[in-house]
Design a protein around this motif. Structure first.
Motif, PDB file in Angstrom:
ATOM      1  N   PRO A 180     -16.351  32.570  60.131  1.00  0.00           N
ATOM      2  CA  PRO A 180     -15.352  31.918  59.276  1.00  0.00           C
ATOM      3  C   PRO A 180     -15.453  30.374  59.123  1.00  0.00           C
ATOM      4  N   VAL A 181     -15.461  29.758  60.421  1.00  0.00           N
ATOM      5  CA  VAL A 181     -15.359  28.239  60.435  1.00  0.00           C
ATOM      6  C   VAL A 181     -16.581  27.769  59.622  1.00  0.00           C
ATOM      7  N   GLU A 182     -17.720  28.143  59.531  1.00  0.00           N
ATOM      8  CA  GLU A 182     -18.834  27.598  58.949  1.00  0.00           C
ATOM      9  C   GLU A 182     -18.740  27.564  57.451  1.00  0.00           C
ATOM     10  N   GLN A 183     -18.003  28.461  56.887  1.00  0.00           N
ATOM     11  CA  GLN A 183     -17.451  28.361  55.470  1.00  0.00           C
ATOM     12  C   GLN A 183     -16.116  28.697  55.141  1.00  0.00           C
ATOM     13  N   PRO A 184     -15.323  27.514  55.155  1.00  0.00           N
ATOM     14  CA  PRO A 184     -13.835  27.892  55.328  1.00  0.00           C
ATOM     15  C   PRO A 184     -13.400  28.469  54.002  1.00  0.00           C
ATOM     16  N   PHE A 185     -14.193  28.079  52.700  1.00  0.00           N
ATOM     17  CA  PHE A 185     -13.755  28.666  51.334  1.00  0.00           C
ATOM     18  C   PHE A 185     -13.712  30.189  51.414  1.00  0.00           C
ATOM     19  N   TRP A 186     -14.790  30.545  51.647  1.00  0.00           N
ATOM     20  CA  TRP A 186     -14.857  32.229  51.638  1.00  0.00           C
ATOM     21  C   TRP A 186     -13.963  33.000  52.594  1.00  0.00           C
ATOM     22  N   ALA A 187     -13.915  32.067  53.829  1.00  0.00           N
ATOM     23  CA  ALA A 187     -12.887  32.814  54.776  1.00  0.00           C
ATOM     24  C   ALA A 187     -11.380  32.509  54.291  1.00  0.00           C
ATOM     25  N   ALA A 188     -11.105  31.578  53.518  1.00  0.00           N
ATOM     26  CA  ALA A 188      -9.814  31.672  52.946  1.00  0.00           C
ATOM     27  C   ALA A 188      -9.574  32.602  51.629  1.00  0.00           C
ATOM     28  N   VAL A 189     -10.676  32.713  51.177  1.00  0.00           N
ATOM     29  CA  VAL A 189     -10.734  33.975  50.082  1.00  0.00           C
ATOM     30  C   VAL A 189     -10.433  35.220  50.415  1.00  0.00           C
ATOM     31  N   GLY A 190     -11.096  35.668  51.856  1.00  0.00           N
ATOM     32  CA  GLY A 190     -10.789  36.742  52.445  1.00  0.00           C
ATOM     33  C   GLY A 190      -9.216  36.851  53.005  1.00  0.00           C
ATOM     34  N   VAL A 191      -8.858  35.861  53.550  1.00  0.00           N
ATOM     35  CA  VAL A 191      -7.333  35.882  54.050  1.00  0.00           C
ATOM     36  C   VAL A 191      -6.548  35.992  52.777  1.00  0.00           C
ATOM     37  N   PHE A 192      -6.792  35.295  51.385  1.00  0.00           N
ATOM     38  CA  PHE A 192      -6.071  35.472  50.549  1.00  0.00           C
ATOM     39  C   PHE A 192      -6.041  37.023  49.989  1.00  0.00           C
ATOM     40  N   GLY A 193      -7.136  37.971  49.915  1.00  0.00           N
ATOM     41  CA  GLY A 193      -7.263  39.181  49.629  1.00  0.00           C
ATOM     42  C   GLY A 193      -6.408  40.221  50.419  1.00  0.00           C
ATOM     43  N   VAL A 194      -6.542  39.739  51.856  1.00  0.00           N
ATOM     44  CA  VAL A 194      -5.841  40.627  52.920  1.00  0.00           C
ATOM     45  C   VAL A 194      -4.494  40.536  52.598  1.00  0.00           C
ATOM     46  N   VAL A 195      -4.082  39.285  52.453  1.00  0.00           N
ATOM     47  CA  VAL A 195      -2.395  39.088  52.236  1.00  0.00           C
ATOM     48  C   VAL A 195      -2.039  39.567  50.793  1.00  0.00           C
ATOM     49  N   PHE A 196      -2.712  39.488  49.827  1.00  0.00           N
ATOM     50  CA  PHE A 196      -2.345  39.875  48.628  1.00  0.00           C
ATOM     51  C   PHE A 196      -2.356  41.379  48.562  1.00  0.00           C
ATOM     52  N   ALA A 197      -3.403  42.214  49.196  1.00  0.00           N
ATOM     53  CA  ALA A 197      -3.128  43.911  49.346  1.00  0.00           C
ATOM     54  C   ALA A 197      -1.900  43.894  50.131  1.00  0.00           C
ATOM     55  N   PHE A 198      -1.229  43.249  51.090  1.00  0.00           N
ATOM     56  CA  PHE A 198      -0.099  43.554  51.758  1.00  0.00           C
ATOM     57  C   PHE A 198       0.938  43.314  50.997  1.00  0.00           C
ATOM     58  N   THR A 199       1.127  41.990  50.312  1.00  0.00           N
ATOM     59  CA  THR A 199       2.221  41.885  49.454  1.00  0.00           C
ATOM     60  C   THR A 199       2.210  42.817  47.923  1.00  0.00           C
TER      61      THR A 199
END
Length: 262
Positions: free
Chosen positions: A185-204
């Motif tokens: 994830p540290v190599e491409q922070p943007f797409w890693a942040a998109v993945g975190v966004f998706g996981v948190v959005f699924a929870f909320t």
């Protein structure tokens, strides 16, 4: 004592001292290894040591190491390991099902409808998208007042179905948008942040689907549903960007000698 040490750790490649295990033409077979008395620890050590030696030799001879695959045969090495792990987890499931059997409640009454109807927990996110009625835009034609349902472009149910299609479509298209070769994830922070966004959005959004069971106001819960994923994604992006300088390269020094960052 010196002779004993030499007997325990023979030189490879005819005594040249380039490795610990023997080359391919002198490597004992699987059956010969099983008949040894050193045990599983020595067997595992020899396999890992051979993999280390082959990995080192390959990196010295190859110009493009990413396409070079190092592995052991599927049988018996990988199959035995996978069967052991599978047997362990199956045994744990059988133990839990025998020790903690699920409670069987009273049969359902077909003449009464439950007060709260929910799908299985892994579909809460989809059920939450069906409750986005407050976000369904209303239309006002020629300055007239809007009605409750008649002035909406589509019904709330249809709006929820469209929201499901949009979310699922975005998830399906992400692999085609992200065509990079990053492995961390540290190599491409943007797409890693998109993945975190998706996981948190699924929870909320799952929390929104069970809003009748939560002691939170509907308006506040709706705001948190869309605000918290953006906050989590932004924080993840900032942290990964700060980790790119120094920490990532020092931790993976050997990896980045072979594949330097762009």
């Amino acid at each position: 004592m010196a002779d004993n040490n030499n007997d325990e750790e023979p030189m490879a490649d005819g005594g040249s001292g380039t490795g610990i295990v023997a080359p391919d033409d002198e490597t004992p077979t699987w059956r010969e290894r099983k008949e040894r008395t050193e045990g599983l620890s020595r067997l595992t050590y020899e396999y890992f040591e051979r993999a280390r030696r082959e990995d080192q030799d390959l990196r010295q001879e190859s110009d493009y190491v990413e396409r070079d695959v190092l592995a052991f045969p599927a049988w018996p090495h990988e199959m035995i390991r996978n069967l052991s792990l599978t047997s362990f987890f199956v045994g744990m499931i059988l133990f839990l099902s025998a020790a903690l059997p699920p409670h069987i409640g009273p049969p359902a009454n077909p003449s009464s409808t439950p007060a709260i109807i929910l799908p299985d927990w892994y579909l809460y996110w989809s059920f939450g998208l069906l409750k986005l009625g407050p976000l369904n835009p209303e239309l006002s034609i020629l300055g007239g007042e809007t009605a409750a349902e008649g002035a909406k472009l589509m019904a709330d149910r249809t709006y929820g179905v469209v929201a499901n299609l949009v979310v699922v479509g975005f998830i399906a298209i992400v692999p085609f948008l992200n065509k990079g070769s990053a492995r961390r994830p540290v190599e491409q922070p943007f797409w890693a942040a998109v993945g975190v966004f998706g996981v948190v959005f699924a929870f909320t959004i799952s929390m929104l689907s069970i809003k009748n069971l939560l002691p939170i106001g509907s308006s506040l819960l709706l705001d948190v549903t869309f605000l918290l994923p953006f906050v989590a994604g932004t924080i993840s992006y900032a942290l990964l960007r700060s980790m790119q300088e120094g920490y990532m390269y020092d931790l993976n020094r050997r990896y980045y000698r072979l594949r330097p960052p762009k």
